[in-house]
Design a protein around this motif. Sequence first.
Motif, PDB file in Angstrom:
ATOM      1  N   ARG A 131      16.610 -24.594  46.200  1.00 35.55           N
ATOM      2  CA  ARG A 131      15.733 -25.735  46.392  1.00 35.55           C
ATOM      3  C   ARG A 131      15.277 -25.916  47.842  1.00 35.55           C
ATOM      4  N   ALA A 132      16.210 -25.810  48.786  1.00 37.92           N
ATOM      5  CA  ALA A 132      15.836 -26.044  50.185  1.00 37.92           C
ATOM      6  C   ALA A 132      14.760 -25.062  50.632  1.00 37.92           C
ATOM      7  N   ARG A 133      14.861 -23.838  50.132  1.00 39.44           N
ATOM      8  CA  ARG A 133      13.880 -22.839  50.525  1.00 39.44           C
ATOM      9  C   ARG A 133      12.498 -23.180  49.967  1.00 39.44           C
ATOM     10  N   VAL A 134      12.433 -23.571  48.708  1.00 38.07           N
ATOM     11  CA  VAL A 134      11.135 -23.868  48.098  1.00 38.07           C
ATOM     12  C   VAL A 134      10.539 -25.129  48.718  1.00 38.07           C
ATOM     13  N   GLU A 135      11.399 -26.108  49.055  1.00 38.48           N
ATOM     14  CA  GLU A 135      10.900 -27.302  49.741  1.00 38.48           C
ATOM     15  C   GLU A 135      10.288 -26.934  51.090  1.00 38.48           C
ATOM     16  N   ALA A 136      11.014 -26.107  51.856  1.00 37.77           N
ATOM     17  CA  ALA A 136      10.513 -25.687  53.166  1.00 37.77           C
ATOM     18  C   ALA A 136       9.201 -24.927  53.006  1.00 37.77           C
TER      19      ALA A 136
END
Lengths: 134, 135
Positions: free
Chosen positions: B106-111
């Motif tokens: 998730r953190a990667r896709v948000e970034a």
Amino acid sequence: MVGALRKVLKGRDVRALRAFGEQLEASLGGALSRLALLEVRRLELEPLPDHTAEATSSSVPPPPPPPPTELVVLVELTRRDVLADAAIDQAAFEASRKHGALLSPVAATERELRSPEVTAGAFGQRLANAEPLP
Amino acid sequence: MSETLRLARTLLWRAQEALEDATLLLEQNRLPGAALRAREAAVAAARSHLAALEQPTSEDEAEIALLYLQHVIGTEQVSEACGLALLAALRAAREERVLGREPLYRARVEALRNAVAQLLTETEIVLAPRLDAVE
């Protein structure tokens, strides 16, 4: 013995790969397990400037630069996190800008590479034929 | 009015729509779909900028990326963060294609979504004077 992929690399490709690898080793440290060349693909573009190509003072004009390439590189990690992903994208960006060849990393942990989806698929075959970076 | 400017405007609309989809999909925790639409937004924005500059473009994403680095990032029309966003979006989509959904936490896709949003914002700002005149 030089593999089939490395045989087709031009000087700019080698410089781009080395710059990419060196920056990743510096920024990832122990999180980096392995770098390997997966694919070299010629692009249908006019040659782009390689800002690090050696200049010569000879009166003979240098040969025209080769068409640019896409260099697909495996970046095997011990762990995947936001910092590692940012470092990989930064290294690819800088090497691509500086050398006029596109670094296209594929980052993966060992666990991801061992998944059935990978080992049974076409990517598994590419992994089997991967070569160390020059 | 220039056909390339019309194309640039169309591509920019496409990029805006793709980014909206990426945002909605992210809210629903549909991470592969969000990453895919973020990639489409980034590529469409890059193509839009190249078209507005009447620079050569391509259907090949690797070629688009190199042309963007040379003609847009290289001439400092937008920040380097925009070039980073494009490459990050292409890599996320590439990894999902060969490795499955696991690389897309998730953190990667948000970034990624946020980076592509910045790319799109800067593109809109830079291209507005040219595209506003397109009928």
